[in-house]
Design a protein around this motif. Structure first.
Motif, PDB file in Angstrom:
ATOM      1  N   TYR A  33      88.354 -16.945  34.393  1.00 30.97           N
ATOM      2  CA  TYR A  33      89.500 -16.177  34.860  1.00 30.97           C
ATOM      3  C   TYR A  33      90.636 -17.148  35.164  1.00 30.97           C
ATOM      4  CZ  TYR A  33      85.540 -13.104  36.049  1.00 30.97           C
ATOM      5  OH  TYR A  33      84.384 -12.371  36.015  1.00 30.97           O
ATOM      6  N   TRP A  34      91.857 -16.704  34.947  1.00 31.05           N
ATOM      7  CA  TRP A  34      93.036 -17.485  35.317  1.00 31.05           C
ATOM      8  C   TRP A  34      93.869 -16.696  36.323  1.00 31.05           C
ATOM      9  CZ3 TRP A  34      93.868 -22.479  34.203  1.00 31.05           C
ATOM     10  CH2 TRP A  34      93.190 -23.049  33.137  1.00 31.05           C
ATOM     11  N   TYR A  35      94.322 -17.421  37.353  1.00 30.48           N
ATOM     12  CA  TYR A  35      95.152 -16.836  38.395  1.00 30.48           C
ATOM     13  C   TYR A  35      96.376 -17.721  38.625  1.00 30.48           C
ATOM     14  CZ  TYR A  35      91.073 -14.007  39.700  1.00 30.48           C
ATOM     15  OH  TYR A  35      90.012 -13.130  39.692  1.00 30.48           O
ATOM     16  N   GLN A  36      97.467 -17.094  39.033  1.00 34.28           N
ATOM     17  CA  GLN A  36      98.683 -17.817  39.379  1.00 34.28           C
ATOM     18  C   GLN A  36      98.978 -17.573  40.852  1.00 34.28           C
ATOM     19  OE1 GLN A  36     102.532 -16.035  38.398  1.00 34.28           O
ATOM     20  NE2 GLN A  36     103.139 -17.936  37.410  1.00 34.28           N
ATOM     21  N   GLN A  37      99.243 -18.651  41.581  1.00 38.21           N
ATOM     22  CA  GLN A  37      99.629 -18.533  42.986  1.00 38.21           C
ATOM     23  C   GLN A  37     101.007 -19.159  43.172  1.00 38.21           C
ATOM     24  OE1 GLN A  37      97.309 -20.642  45.961  1.00 38.21           O
ATOM     25  NE2 GLN A  37      97.877 -19.189  47.553  1.00 38.21           N
ATOM     26  N   SER A  38     102.008 -18.309  43.268  1.00 36.42           N
ATOM     27  CA  SER A  38     103.356 -18.790  43.523  1.00 36.42           C
ATOM     28  C   SER A  38     103.510 -19.059  45.016  1.00 36.42           C
ATOM     29  CB  SER A  38     104.389 -17.767  43.053  1.00 36.42           C
ATOM     30  OG  SER A  38     104.231 -17.537  41.667  1.00 36.42           O
ATOM     31  N   LEU A  39     104.616 -19.725  45.390  1.00 34.37           N
ATOM     32  CA  LEU A  39     104.824 -20.124  46.777  1.00 34.37           C
ATOM     33  C   LEU A  39     104.728 -18.927  47.710  1.00 34.37           C
ATOM     34  CD1 LEU A  39     105.590 -22.566  48.557  1.00 34.37           C
ATOM     35  CD2 LEU A  39     107.976 -21.858  48.303  1.00 34.37           C
ATOM     36  N   ASP A  40     103.937 -19.086  48.772  1.00 34.30           N
ATOM     37  CA  ASP A  40     103.803 -18.062  49.803  1.00 34.30           C
ATOM     38  C   ASP A  40     103.290 -16.727  49.267  1.00 34.30           C
ATOM     39  OD1 ASP A  40     106.805 -19.253  51.425  1.00 34.30           O
ATOM     40  OD2 ASP A  40     104.715 -19.858  51.683  1.00 34.30           O
ATOM     41  N   GLN A  41     102.550 -16.776  48.184  1.00 41.33           N
ATOM     42  CA  GLN A  41     102.001 -15.552  47.627  1.00 41.33           C
ATOM     43  C   GLN A  41     100.487 -15.658  47.499  1.00 41.33           C
ATOM     44  OE1 GLN A  41     103.779 -12.691  46.729  1.00 41.33           O
ATOM     45  NE2 GLN A  41     105.451 -13.732  47.774  1.00 41.33           N
ATOM     46  N   GLY A  42      99.862 -14.489  47.381  1.00 46.03           N
ATOM     47  CA  GLY A  42      98.451 -14.483  47.051  1.00 46.03           C
ATOM     48  C   GLY A  42      98.276 -14.768  45.571  1.00 46.03           C
ATOM     49  N   LEU A  43      97.051 -14.866  45.162  1.00 48.34           N
ATOM     50  CA  LEU A  43      96.770 -15.129  43.754  1.00 48.34           C
ATOM     51  C   LEU A  43      96.984 -13.867  42.932  1.00 48.34           C
ATOM     52  CD1 LEU A  43      95.157 -17.354  45.392  1.00 48.34           C
ATOM     53  CD2 LEU A  43      93.664 -17.466  43.395  1.00 48.34           C
ATOM     54  N   GLN A  44      97.606 -14.051  41.768  1.00 45.27           N
ATOM     55  CA  GLN A  44      97.810 -12.955  40.825  1.00 45.27           C
ATOM     56  C   GLN A  44      96.928 -13.194  39.607  1.00 45.27           C
ATOM     57  OE1 GLN A  44     100.035 -10.279  41.231  1.00 45.27           O
ATOM     58  NE2 GLN A  44     100.356 -11.008  43.316  1.00 45.27           N
ATOM     59  N   PHE A  45      96.146 -12.176  39.273  1.00 45.60           N
ATOM     60  CA  PHE A  45      95.251 -12.288  38.124  1.00 45.60           C
ATOM     61  C   PHE A  45      96.058 -12.316  36.831  1.00 45.60           C
ATOM     62  CE2 PHE A  45      91.673 -11.737  35.450  1.00 45.60           C
ATOM     63  CZ  PHE A  45      91.914 -10.686  34.582  1.00 45.60           C
ATOM     64  N   LEU A  46      95.732 -13.248  35.962  1.00 40.26           N
ATOM     65  CA  LEU A  46      96.421 -13.350  34.680  1.00 40.26           C
ATOM     66  C   LEU A  46      95.563 -12.805  33.539  1.00 40.26           C
ATOM     67  CD1 LEU A  46      98.047 -16.904  34.954  1.00 40.26           C
ATOM     68  CD2 LEU A  46      99.106 -14.679  35.369  1.00 40.26           C
ATOM     69  N   ILE A  47      94.369 -13.372  33.366  1.00 38.04           N
ATOM     70  CA  ILE A  47      93.563 -13.010  32.214  1.00 38.04           C
ATOM     71  C   ILE A  47      92.124 -13.466  32.415  1.00 38.04           C
ATOM     72  CG2 ILE A  47      93.967 -15.145  30.904  1.00 38.04           C
ATOM     73  CD1 ILE A  47      94.492 -13.239  28.427  1.00 38.04           C
ATOM     74  N   GLN A  48      91.196 -12.762  31.745  1.00 39.38           N
ATOM     75  CA  GLN A  48      89.782 -13.113  31.767  1.00 39.38           C
ATOM     76  C   GLN A  48      89.254 -13.241  30.350  1.00 39.38           C
ATOM     77  OE1 GLN A  48      87.141  -9.981  32.881  1.00 39.38           O
ATOM     78  NE2 GLN A  48      85.297 -11.239  32.756  1.00 39.38           N
ATOM     79  N   TYR A  49      88.429 -14.254  30.141  1.00 35.64           N
ATOM     80  CA  TYR A  49      87.682 -14.402  28.894  1.00 35.64           C
ATOM     81  C   TYR A  49      86.194 -14.396  29.203  1.00 35.64           C
ATOM     82  CZ  TYR A  49      91.638 -15.252  25.896  1.00 35.64           C
ATOM     83  OH  TYR A  49      92.789 -15.088  25.178  1.00 35.64           O
ATOM     84  N   TYR A  50      85.448 -13.779  28.308  1.00 38.14           N
ATOM     85  CA  TYR A  50      83.999 -13.770  28.430  1.00 38.14           C
ATOM     86  C   TYR A  50      83.405 -14.205  27.104  1.00 38.14           C
ATOM     87  CZ  TYR A  50      79.199 -12.123  28.883  1.00 38.14           C
ATOM     88  OH  TYR A  50      77.828 -12.057  28.904  1.00 38.14           O
ATOM     89  N   ASN A  51      82.710 -15.300  27.109  1.00 35.70           N
ATOM     90  CA  ASN A  51      82.014 -15.824  25.938  1.00 35.70           C
ATOM     91  C   ASN A  51      82.939 -15.876  24.710  1.00 35.70           C
ATOM     92  OD1 ASN A  51      79.702 -16.964  24.848  1.00 35.70           O
ATOM     93  ND2 ASN A  51      78.879 -15.002  24.159  1.00 35.70           N
ATOM     94  N   GLY A  52      84.153 -16.302  24.948  1.00 41.04           N
ATOM     95  CA  GLY A  52      85.089 -16.507  23.848  1.00 41.04           C
ATOM     96  C   GLY A  52      86.008 -15.341  23.545  1.00 41.04           C
TER      97      GLY A  52
END
Lengths: 115, 114
Positions: A33-52
């Motif tokens: 899974y990839w998440y982005q955490q901008s300043l003073d923010q919680g993590l935002q989900f970007l994308i998930q990969y499973y077995n390619g």
């Protein structure tokens, strides 16, 4: 130590450039899974990969793309970078795909600074 | 859509005292999970506690416990006997039962004062 590794730890680049962030999941984990955490923010989900394969997509910009390779490591590509893309980018991994709960283990993050 | 709200941007507590962090969420799901994560200055995301929505019993992990009120969609974290190492950002998070993505709140910065 969660067992998830991310490289590089820090990245400084200029607007308009392209960067690649790398993640190696825990041994045996098939989901990334990839998440982005901008300043003073919680993590935002970007994308998930499973077995390619792409499994779920969140608030990922069209300028961003990701893939998971046969050895299960994943790369997040960020292009045409803007100042607002400066953030901490986390990778997490889990055993399963998400049909039922699987604990996600987070890596240490990559700090991206766009100047 | 799922939303998670943490209305306390910053809190402080004296060492050895008890503090409660608040979290509310909105969802139409009936089965889901709720979490509290700790992010110390190292930025590592550390799971503190997890609650399954179908369980009425509140989860506890040593000095950490939750007050889960499903009808009110409230999920607070109580830290007892606060320690200096508890100083961190705390994030409340939601995940659907078919879990594959977190929905995080904006966090509460907790400072434990010696």
């Amino acid at each position: 130590d969660s067992g998830v590794t991310q490289t590089p730890k820090h990245l400084i680049t200029a607007t308009g450039q392209r960067v690649t962030l790398r993640c190696s999941p825990r041994s045996g984990d098939l989901s990334v899974y990839w998440y982005q955490q901008s300043l003073d923010q919680g993590l935002q989900f970007l994308i998930q990969y499973y077995n390619g394969e792409e499994r779920a997509k969140g608030n990922i910009l069209e300028r961003f793309s990701a893939q998971q390779f046969p050895d299960l490591h994943s790369e997040l590509n960020l292009s045409s970078l803007e100042l607002g893309d400066s953030a901490l980018y986390f990778c997490a991994s889990s055993v399963g795909a998400g049909a039922s709960y699987n604990e996600q283990f987070f890596g240490p993050g990559t700090r991206l600074t766009v100047l | 859509a799922q939303t998670v709200t943490q209305s306390q941007p910053e809190m402080s507590v004296q060492e050895a005292e008890t503090v409660t962090l608040s979290c509310t969420y909105d969802t139409s799901e009936s089965n889901y999970y709720l979490f509290w994560y700790k992010q110390p200055p190292s930025r590592q995301m550390i799971l503190v506690i997890r609650q399954e929505a179908y369980k009425q019993q509140n989860a506890t992990e040593n000095r950490f416990s939750v007050n889960f009120q499903k009808a009110a969609k409230s999920f607070s974290l109580k830290i007892s006997d606060s320690q200096l190492g508890d100083t961190a950002m705390y994030f409340c998070a939601f995940m659907k039962n078919t879990g594959n993505q977190f929905y995080f709140g904006t966090g509460t910065s907790l400072t434990v004062i010696p």
